[in-house]
Design a protein around this motif. Structure first.
Motif, PDB file in Angstrom:
ATOM      1  N   LEU A  48       0.986  -1.266  -0.058  1.00  0.00           N
ATOM      2  CA  LEU A  48       0.026   0.754   0.239  1.00  0.00           C
ATOM      3  C   LEU A  48       0.790   1.488  -0.060  1.00  0.00           C
ATOM      4  O   LEU A  48      -0.008   2.674   0.666  1.00  0.00           O
ATOM      5  N   THR A  49       2.129   1.046  -0.526  1.00  0.00           N
ATOM      6  CA  THR A  49       2.674   2.511  -0.291  1.00  0.00           C
ATOM      7  C   THR A  49       2.535   3.974  -1.084  1.00  0.00           C
ATOM      8  O   THR A  49       1.729   3.487  -1.977  1.00  0.00           O
ATOM      9  N   PRO A  50       2.277   4.901  -0.687  1.00  0.00           N
ATOM     10  CA  PRO A  50       2.628   5.310   0.454  1.00  0.00           C
ATOM     11  C   PRO A  50       2.606   5.350   1.466  1.00  0.00           C
ATOM     12  O   PRO A  50       3.553   5.446   2.562  1.00  0.00           O
ATOM     13  N   LEU A  51       1.656   4.696   2.066  1.00  0.00           N
ATOM     14  CA  LEU A  51       0.892   4.381   3.461  1.00  0.00           C
ATOM     15  C   LEU A  51       2.362   3.381   4.009  1.00  0.00           C
ATOM     16  O   LEU A  51       2.785   3.042   3.703  1.00  0.00           O
ATOM     17  N   GLU A  52       2.035   4.288   5.315  1.00  0.00           N
ATOM     18  CA  GLU A  52       2.815   4.035   5.953  1.00  0.00           C
ATOM     19  C   GLU A  52       2.366   2.941   7.720  1.00  0.00           C
ATOM     20  O   GLU A  52       2.852   2.261   8.471  1.00  0.00           O
ATOM     21  N   GLY A  53       0.822   3.289   7.438  1.00  0.00           N
ATOM     22  CA  GLY A  53       0.476   3.020   8.604  1.00  0.00           C
ATOM     23  C   GLY A  53      -1.415   3.380   8.779  1.00  0.00           C
ATOM     24  O   GLY A  53      -1.930   3.472   7.699  1.00  0.00           O
ATOM     25  N   PHE A  54      -1.803   3.628   9.376  1.00  0.00           N
ATOM     26  CA  PHE A  54      -3.418   3.730  10.188  1.00  0.00           C
ATOM     27  C   PHE A  54      -3.702   5.040   9.496  1.00  0.00           C
ATOM     28  O   PHE A  54      -2.823   5.688  10.142  1.00  0.00           O
ATOM     29  N   MET A  55      -4.627   5.263   8.932  1.00  0.00           N
ATOM     30  CA  MET A  55      -4.783   7.060   8.350  1.00  0.00           C
ATOM     31  C   MET A  55      -5.295   7.341   9.296  1.00  0.00           C
ATOM     32  O   MET A  55      -5.863   7.442  10.135  1.00  0.00           O
ATOM     33  N   ASN A  56      -4.772   8.806  10.093  1.00  0.00           N
ATOM     34  CA  ASN A  56      -5.546   9.569  10.757  1.00  0.00           C
ATOM     35  C   ASN A  56      -6.275  10.796  10.219  1.00  0.00           C
ATOM     36  O   ASN A  56      -7.171  10.233   9.107  1.00  0.00           O
ATOM     37  N   HIS A  57      -7.321  11.468  10.539  1.00  0.00           N
ATOM     38  CA  HIS A  57      -8.263  12.268  10.759  1.00  0.00           C
ATOM     39  C   HIS A  57      -8.376  12.638   9.343  1.00  0.00           C
ATOM     40  O   HIS A  57      -8.945  12.638   8.218  1.00  0.00           O
ATOM     41  N   ASP A  58      -7.080  13.622   9.020  1.00  0.00           N
ATOM     42  CA  ASP A  58      -6.851  14.925   7.770  1.00  0.00           C
ATOM     43  C   ASP A  58      -6.791  13.683   6.330  1.00  0.00           C
ATOM     44  O   ASP A  58      -7.363  13.900   5.396  1.00  0.00           O
ATOM     45  N   GLU A  59      -5.974  12.392   6.453  1.00  0.00           N
ATOM     46  CA  GLU A  59      -5.596  11.672   5.278  1.00  0.00           C
ATOM     47  C   GLU A  59      -7.301  11.240   5.034  1.00  0.00           C
ATOM     48  O   GLU A  59      -6.913  10.602   3.774  1.00  0.00           O
ATOM     49  N   ALA A  61     -10.513  12.417   5.926  1.00  0.00           N
ATOM     50  CA  ALA A  61     -11.159  13.268   4.715  1.00  0.00           C
ATOM     51  C   ALA A  61     -10.676  13.949   3.790  1.00  0.00           C
ATOM     52  O   ALA A  61     -11.549  13.451   3.076  1.00  0.00           O
ATOM     53  N   GLY A  62      -8.980  13.610   3.726  1.00  0.00           N
ATOM     54  CA  GLY A  62      -9.175  13.862   1.820  1.00  0.00           C
ATOM     55  C   GLY A  62      -9.034  13.684   1.109  1.00  0.00           C
ATOM     56  O   GLY A  62      -9.692  13.740  -0.082  1.00  0.00           O
ATOM     57  N   LEU A  69      -4.292  12.547  -0.691  1.00  0.00           N
ATOM     58  CA  LEU A  69      -3.194  12.026   0.477  1.00  0.00           C
ATOM     59  C   LEU A  69      -3.099  13.221   1.311  1.00  0.00           C
ATOM     60  O   LEU A  69      -2.767  13.917  -0.197  1.00  0.00           O
ATOM     61  N   PRO A  70      -2.368  13.711   1.499  1.00  0.00           N
ATOM     62  CA  PRO A  70      -2.470  15.240   2.129  1.00  0.00           C
ATOM     63  C   PRO A  70      -0.760  15.661   0.797  1.00  0.00           C
ATOM     64  O   PRO A  70      -0.931  16.846   0.889  1.00  0.00           O
ATOM     65  N   ASP A  71      -0.230  14.973   0.765  1.00  0.00           N
ATOM     66  CA  ASP A  71       1.237  15.376  -0.618  1.00  0.00           C
ATOM     67  C   ASP A  71       0.389  15.464  -1.158  1.00  0.00           C
ATOM     68  O   ASP A  71       0.786  15.941  -2.923  1.00  0.00           O
ATOM     69  N   GLY A  72      -0.755  15.220  -1.745  1.00  0.00           N
ATOM     70  CA  GLY A  72      -1.427  15.303  -3.307  1.00  0.00           C
ATOM     71  C   GLY A  72      -1.583  13.890  -4.087  1.00  0.00           C
ATOM     72  O   GLY A  72      -1.750  13.599  -5.081  1.00  0.00           O
ATOM     73  N   THR A  73      -0.711  12.640  -3.476  1.00  0.00           N
ATOM     74  CA  THR A  73      -1.166  11.366  -4.187  1.00  0.00           C
ATOM     75  C   THR A  73      -2.083  10.260  -3.943  1.00  0.00           C
ATOM     76  O   THR A  73      -3.329  11.073  -3.166  1.00  0.00           O
ATOM     77  N   LEU A  74      -2.432  10.405  -5.165  1.00  0.00           N
ATOM     78  CA  LEU A  74      -3.996   9.678  -5.603  1.00  0.00           C
ATOM     79  C   LEU A  74      -3.898   8.528  -4.344  1.00  0.00           C
ATOM     80  O   LEU A  74      -2.699   7.515  -4.180  1.00  0.00           O
ATOM     81  N   TRP A  75      -5.171   9.205  -3.503  1.00  0.00           N
ATOM     82  CA  TRP A  75      -5.716   7.355  -3.187  1.00  0.00           C
ATOM     83  C   TRP A  75      -7.530   7.641  -2.965  1.00  0.00           C
ATOM     84  O   TRP A  75      -7.803   8.482  -2.542  1.00  0.00           O
ATOM     85  N   SER A  76      -7.592   6.160  -2.992  1.00  0.00           N
ATOM     86  CA  SER A  76      -9.188   6.379  -3.462  1.00  0.00           C
ATOM     87  C   SER A  76      -9.979   4.987  -1.810  1.00  0.00           C
ATOM     88  O   SER A  76     -11.220   5.837  -1.878  1.00  0.00           O
ATOM     89  N   ILE A  77      -9.125   4.543  -1.057  1.00  0.00           N
ATOM     90  CA  ILE A  77      -9.725   4.191   0.056  1.00  0.00           C
ATOM     91  C   ILE A  77      -9.347   4.376   1.234  1.00  0.00           C
ATOM     92  O   ILE A  77      -7.801   4.350   1.052  1.00  0.00           O
ATOM     93  N   PRO A  78     -10.428   4.623   2.421  1.00  0.00           N
ATOM     94  CA  PRO A  78      -9.824   5.203   3.769  1.00  0.00           C
ATOM     95  C   PRO A  78      -9.225   4.192   3.991  1.00  0.00           C
ATOM     96  O   PRO A  78      -9.692   2.388   3.784  1.00  0.00           O
ATOM     97  N   ILE A  79      -8.116   3.783   3.935  1.00  0.00           N
ATOM     98  CA  ILE A  79      -7.579   2.182   5.144  1.00  0.00           C
ATOM     99  C   ILE A  79      -7.310   2.725   6.422  1.00  0.00           C
ATOM    100  O   ILE A  79      -6.422   3.903   7.580  1.00  0.00           O
ATOM    101  N   VAL A  80      -8.365   2.264   7.947  1.00  0.00           N
ATOM    102  CA  VAL A  80      -8.791   3.219   8.835  1.00  0.00           C
ATOM    103  C   VAL A  80      -8.466   1.341   9.783  1.00  0.00           C
ATOM    104  O   VAL A  80      -8.864   0.482   9.521  1.00  0.00           O
ATOM    105  N   PHE A  81      -7.836   1.877  11.345  1.00  0.00           N
ATOM    106  CA  PHE A  81      -7.743   1.432  12.306  1.00  0.00           C
ATOM    107  C   PHE A  81      -8.899   1.551  13.248  1.00  0.00           C
ATOM    108  O   PHE A  81      -9.200   2.701  14.151  1.00  0.00           O
ATOM    109  N   ASP A  82     -10.617   0.436  13.423  1.00  0.00           N
ATOM    110  CA  ASP A  82     -11.012   0.851  14.288  1.00  0.00           C
ATOM    111  C   ASP A  82     -11.219   0.487  15.669  1.00  0.00           C
ATOM    112  O   ASP A  82     -10.993  -0.461  15.573  1.00  0.00           O
TER     113      ASP A  82
END
Lengths: 421, 108
Positions: A48-59, A61-62, A69-82
């Motif tokens: 799942l590069t460039p992800l290094e972990g589970f997404m935060n709130h702003d990620e 939302a973006g 992603l915050p740096d403008g990288t295309l990403w389409s599905i939230p990867i979250v730890f609930d």
């Protein structure tokens, strides 16, 4: 070799050798469910590069609002730890903590918590899937998330040991790139699958090979096909994982593909059935495996009637500039009695005579254990499906309650005592 | 048999091998081409037989809305239905009677 993935980012490698893991003593242990464990593995190896972990709130939302992603990288599905607020309190977890994730009673990864937050699950579902309908499996999954999310980087400290037949098809992203280099493949077209192959699938792969080979000379083959199966959450009636891998590989073993152009591997990922957004995610995943092309057919990663047949292709076209992988767009193959062959709907003009490959029909044939005609399925593929149903599926090629309860695990983790030693 | 009863079927898939057996007993014309050379043999089933089968094999389902056929019968039962059809030279309800009879006998 330079290991570059999506958006030309270095392939993430968050795997630490066991000798470095003594520091886990005394860490808070956080048992995780299968969904999270699989994603920890995929993140750590760089799928799942460039992800290094589970997404935060702003990620989140973006990603849900702008697919970025915050740096403008295309990403389409939230990867979250609930996680529930209750569990967070019970385990006394706070932002800034480092905890030890465990799975199946064994330590798995360290997790550096950087944010604990709330998110509107309904909004996340609607923006990701384009619907609020709980009949959509992705929406259902999202609505079932607990009332808090925990973000942060993960580091895999206990590498999974894959059981057969998974072991022979497991490759990390770096190992994919190494294997492609060894095979002298300069172009690789990815075939996304959760199916055992019928002749329609086989023909699609062959059509895609020509598209991916483009203008390369054919005296020395430089283009390969990567059949990358999705292994993850199973639903009753899905093909069993073992059948998918073994029967796909049988196409090569039985000579329907040359050894030097065909390879089968898998990715641990739970299908979200997000249609167009999931197609983008698949493109990103296979970029991280080193693929240069990706097959996208009708109804890619869709479910029911939530998306139009070519919605995925439209979205991929829209974001083409942000992807390093080139989509190969295909219409479906059908059997045409007039042509007397399996052919593509884009080419054959016998629409009225055409006979579509139906998953339901094929399931009914395989359920009966009746060998399909060669026009439908290669005999070696059929035998492979039947053998794996006996060996791994408790007599069924399809997922049953019995299989879900009694199946062999995909991988195992070394237990704590072994690790400490 | 009522018209309603006559509509219930059990679909048995016929490949090239099975078609040869059907030809030998003069039933080949009963198999209908469905998809890419795969054919279906429709075995007629009465309402009573349907209920007995569903009771005997809880995994089986009756598709009342579209195909009006009994699906998800165990593979061995479908094999026995095909064999009974060959033996009796028939696709009528007597085929299911024969299979149900042997199933009940084997369970005694």
């Amino acid at each position: 070799m330079r290991y570059l993935g999506h958006n030309k980012k270095p392939i993430v490698d968050r795997v630490k050798p066991r000798s470095d893991s003594e520091k886990i003593d005394g860490m808070t242990v956080l048992p995780v469910k299968r969904e999270i464990a699989h994603e920890v593995i995929s993140i750590s190896y760089g799928f799942l590069t460039p992800l290094e972990g589970f997404m935060n709130h702003d990620e989140v939302a973006g990603v849900t609002s702008d697919m970025e992603l915050p740096d403008g990288t295309l990403w389409s599905i939230p990867i979250v730890f609930d996680m529930s607020a209750e569990e967070i309190e019970q385990r006394n977890l706070s932002e800034g903590d480092s905890v030890l994730m465990s799975y199946q009673g064994a330590p798995m990864a360290t997790f550096d918590i950087d944010e604990i937050y709330r998110y509107d699950n309904a909004e996340m579902a609607e923006k990701t899937y384009g619907t609020k309908d709980p009949k959509h499996p992705g929406v259902r999954r999202t609505l079932a998330y607990a009332d808090r999310f925990v973000s942060g980087k993960v580091t895999l400290i206990n590498e999974p040991i894959f059981n057969e037949p998974f072991a022979r098809y497991w490759r990390t992203p770096r190992q994919h790139l190494d294997a492609f280099a060894q095979k002298h493949w300069t172009s690789v077209v990815a075939h996304q699958t959760r199916n055992v192959p019928h002749t329609g699938h086989e023909a699609l792969m062959k059509q895609a090979w020509f598209a991916a080979n483009e203008d390369k000379p054919v005296d020395e083959i430089q283009t390969g096909i990567l059949v990358n199966a999705i292994i993850g959450e199973k639903r009753i009636g899905d093909y069993i994982d073992e059948s998918i891998l073994l029967s796909q590989d049988m196409l090569r073993e039985a000579g329907y593909f040359r050894d030097n152009i065909h390879m089968v591997t898998f990715t641990l990922w739970d299908m979200r059935y997000a249609g167009p957004r999931e197609a983008l995610l698949h493109a990103i995943l296979r970029t991280n495996l080193g693929c240069t092309h990706h097959m996208f057919g009708r109804d890619h990663a869709g479910v029911g009637n939530f998306y139009k047949p070519y919605d995925a292709q439209s979205l991929l076209k829209q974001y083409r500039e942000k992807l390093l992988i080139k989509p190969v767009f295909l219409k479906e193959n059908w059997y045409c009695p007039e042509c007397g062959e399996v052919t593509n709907a884009a080419l054959c003009n016998h629409d009225r005579a055409s006979q579509n490959f139906s998953g339901t029909l094929l399931r009914s044939i395989l359920d009966d254990g009746v060998q399909p005609t060669r026009k439908v399925m290669r005999p070696e593929v059929f035998r492979s499906v039947m053998e794996s149903s006996e060996k791994y599926g408790m007599g069924s090629s399809f997922v049953t309650e019995k299989y879900l309860k009694g199946r062999q695990p995909i991988f195992t983790l070394q237990k704590m005592e072994v690790l400490k030693a | 048999m009522s018209e309603k009863e006559g509509k219930i079927t059990i679909n048995v898939w016929i490949n090239e091998e099975r078609l040869e057996f059907l030809k030998k007993v003069g039933l080949a014309s009963m198999a209908k081409e469905k998809f890419a050379g795969m054919m279906l043999l429709e075995i007629a089933c009465t309402e009573k037989q349907k209920d007995s089968l569903l009771q005997e094999f809880p995994s089986a389902k009756y598709d009342s809305s579209t195909t009006h056929s009994i699906e998800l019968l165990p593979r061995t039962v479908k094999d026995r239905i095909f064999e009974a059809s060959l033996k009796l030279h028939s696709t009528g309800p007597e085929v299911i009677d024969s299979v149900l009879g042997s199933t009940i006998r084997s369970n005694l």
